[in-house]
Scaffold this motif. Sequence first.
Motif, PDB file in Angstrom:
ATOM      1  N   ILE A 165      21.591 114.262  52.131  1.00 28.98           N
ATOM      2  CA  ILE A 165      22.276 115.003  50.938  1.00 28.98           C
ATOM      3  C   ILE A 165      23.453 115.872  51.476  1.00 28.98           C
ATOM      4  O   ILE A 165      24.336 116.453  50.714  1.00 28.98           O
ATOM      5  N   SER A 166      23.236 116.540  52.549  1.00 25.66           N
ATOM      6  CA  SER A 166      24.124 117.567  53.054  1.00 25.66           C
ATOM      7  C   SER A 166      25.191 117.115  53.860  1.00 25.66           C
ATOM      8  O   SER A 166      25.351 116.269  54.820  1.00 25.66           O
ATOM      9  N   GLU A 167      26.316 117.382  53.326  1.00 22.39           N
ATOM     10  CA  GLU A 167      27.867 117.327  54.192  1.00 22.39           C
ATOM     11  C   GLU A 167      28.009 117.631  55.567  1.00 22.39           C
ATOM     12  O   GLU A 167      28.535 117.012  56.526  1.00 22.39           O
ATOM     13  N   SER A 168      27.344 119.093  55.598  1.00 21.00           N
ATOM     14  CA  SER A 168      27.601 119.520  56.850  1.00 21.00           C
ATOM     15  C   SER A 168      26.366 118.824  57.890  1.00 21.00           C
ATOM     16  O   SER A 168      27.023 118.802  59.056  1.00 21.00           O
ATOM     17  N   CYS A 169      25.669 118.149  57.469  1.00 16.69           N
ATOM     18  CA  CYS A 169      24.558 117.516  58.365  1.00 16.69           C
ATOM     19  C   CYS A 169      25.291 116.159  58.988  1.00 16.69           C
ATOM     20  O   CYS A 169      25.459 115.828  60.101  1.00 16.69           O
ATOM     21  N   VAL A 170      25.905 115.623  57.916  1.00 16.32           N
ATOM     22  CA  VAL A 170      26.572 114.471  58.303  1.00 16.32           C
ATOM     23  C   VAL A 170      27.791 114.743  59.287  1.00 16.32           C
ATOM     24  O   VAL A 170      27.926 113.962  59.939  1.00 16.32           O
ATOM     25  N   VAL A 224       8.917 116.237  52.671  1.00 15.96           N
ATOM     26  CA  VAL A 224       8.049 117.104  52.276  1.00 15.96           C
ATOM     27  C   VAL A 224       8.907 118.261  51.207  1.00 15.96           C
ATOM     28  O   VAL A 224       8.010 118.963  50.371  1.00 15.96           O
ATOM     29  N   HIS A 225      10.199 117.945  51.115  1.00 10.92           N
ATOM     30  CA  HIS A 225      10.877 118.908  50.299  1.00 10.92           C
ATOM     31  C   HIS A 225      11.571 118.304  48.817  1.00 10.92           C
ATOM     32  O   HIS A 225      12.126 118.936  47.969  1.00 10.92           O
ATOM     33  N   ILE A 226      11.187 117.046  49.016  1.00 11.06           N
ATOM     34  CA  ILE A 226      11.701 116.219  47.775  1.00 11.06           C
ATOM     35  C   ILE A 226      10.595 115.959  46.631  1.00 11.06           C
ATOM     36  O   ILE A 226       9.761 115.480  46.937  1.00 11.06           O
ATOM     37  N   ALA A 284      12.584 107.366  42.847  1.00 13.21           N
ATOM     38  CA  ALA A 284      13.908 106.531  42.874  1.00 13.21           C
ATOM     39  C   ALA A 284      14.364 106.037  44.237  1.00 13.21           C
ATOM     40  O   ALA A 284      14.936 104.916  44.248  1.00 13.21           O
ATOM     41  N   TYR A 285      14.074 106.990  45.229  1.00 11.33           N
ATOM     42  CA  TYR A 285      14.033 106.492  46.706  1.00 11.33           C
ATOM     43  C   TYR A 285      13.356 105.211  46.865  1.00 11.33           C
ATOM     44  O   TYR A 285      13.573 104.334  47.557  1.00 11.33           O
ATOM     45  N   ALA A 286      12.081 105.328  46.361  1.00 14.98           N
ATOM     46  CA  ALA A 286      11.248 104.169  46.541  1.00 14.98           C
ATOM     47  C   ALA A 286      11.745 102.602  45.934  1.00 14.98           C
ATOM     48  O   ALA A 286      11.585 101.654  46.792  1.00 14.98           O
ATOM     49  N   GLY A 326      19.175 122.900  66.159  1.00 16.30           N
ATOM     50  CA  GLY A 326      19.479 120.970  66.072  1.00 16.30           C
ATOM     51  C   GLY A 326      18.050 120.719  65.631  1.00 16.30           C
ATOM     52  O   GLY A 326      17.802 119.449  65.392  1.00 16.30           O
ATOM     53  N   GLY A 327      17.433 121.378  64.536  1.00 21.81           N
ATOM     54  CA  GLY A 327      16.250 121.070  63.837  1.00 21.81           C
ATOM     55  C   GLY A 327      14.830 121.377  64.919  1.00 21.81           C
ATOM     56  O   GLY A 327      13.833 121.406  64.127  1.00 21.81           O
ATOM     57  N   ASP A 328      15.157 121.763  65.928  1.00 23.69           N
ATOM     58  CA  ASP A 328      14.018 122.127  66.708  1.00 23.69           C
ATOM     59  C   ASP A 328      13.205 123.424  66.470  1.00 23.69           C
ATOM     60  O   ASP A 328      12.194 123.779  67.062  1.00 23.69           O
TER      61      ASP A 328
END
Length: 271
Positions: free
Chosen positions: A137-142, A183-185, A192-194, A82-84
Motif C-alpha cells: 500500500i506504501s509507495e515509499s516501500c515499493v 496483523v495491522h489490517i 476483500a483480500y481473501a 529494512g524491517g529488522d
Amino acid sequence: MKDIVENRQRLSLASKLRIGLLVLKENGPLWCACLGGYYAASAVADRFFKSMDGIRRRTGIPGMNSKALNKAIWEAWDWGGGGDEWTPSDEWKASVMKCVLERHIPTGTRVLEIGPGGGRWTGALIARSASFTAVDISESCVDLCRKKFSHEPKASFIVGSGSDLQGIADSSVDALWSFDVFVHINLAEVQAYADEFHRVMTPGAIGVIHHGSVGGALGGWRSNVTHESFLKTLQDRGFEIVESVLEWQDEGTTHQAGLYKDVITVFKRRS
Ligand SMILES: C[S@@+](CC[C@H](N)C(=O)[O-])C[C@H]1O[C@@H](n2cnc3c(N)ncnc32)[C@H](O)[C@@H]1O
C-alpha cells in the motif's frame, strides 16, 4: 506495563503493607514515590486502553488500522532498518526462514508477497521463485524495494489499494506470503483480500500469512482480526487450512510467531 504483576491479588492487604514498608526501607522515599506514580499511571493507562478497545468493538471504528492510516504510517516510516527492527533475534529470523518460509513456499514457483516493506523476507522469496511480484500500500516501500532488488529481473513491485490485487492476473500465483502485514489490517480489508486470493491463486496454491488472533486486545497496534475470524474468512471462500501456529520448535528452542499472540496460518486453494 512491565512491572505490574497481574495476579498480585494473591497477596493479602497486610502482606502488601509489610512488603511496602520493606521496599520503603530498602529504597527510600523518592524512589518509592516514583514507583507509586508508575503504578498509578499504569492503572490509568490500562483503563484508557480498555476503553479504546471497547469503543472500537462497539462502534466498528477502524482504530489505528484503516487503509489510510496504514498508508500514511508506512510511507512516513524510516526504513533504514529494512524491517529488522521487528526481528527479535537472528536465530528467530533464521528459524522463520527454515521452518516457515522454506517449508511452505515451494521453489521454482510464481510467488506473490503482500506488504514487503523494507524487503525483510523479499530476497529469500525471490531466490525461491520462478517469478515474483509484491504489492504494498506504501509507495515509499515499493520505491525502496524496486531499488533494493533492481538486479532481480524476475521481480516486480506494485503499489496497491490496500484491499485488492489489481494488476495480478487470475490464476497466476502458486505461493503467497505476507508477514507482519495482516496483523495491522482490519477484517473488512482481510475479507476483500481473501476474495482476491481466490481469484489469483491457482488450484493447489499455498498461502502463508502472519496475522493477529485476539482482535487487538493485547495492543501492539493489532487490528480487529481474531484467530476465528481469520480462519472463517478463508474457509468461507473454500480454502483449506493446512496449519495455524502460535509457536514452533526448532532444535530445542521454541519460537513465537509474534509478540501479541500473533499466528501464522498456512492455507491452500483446493484443486
Ligand atoms: C510492519 S511492515 C512489515 C514489512 C515486511 N513484511 C516485514 O516483515 O518486514 C507492514 C507493511 O505492510 C504494508 N501494508 C500495510 N497495510 C497494507 C495493506 N492493506 N495492503 C498492502 N500492504 C499493506 C505496509 O506498507 C508495510 O510495508
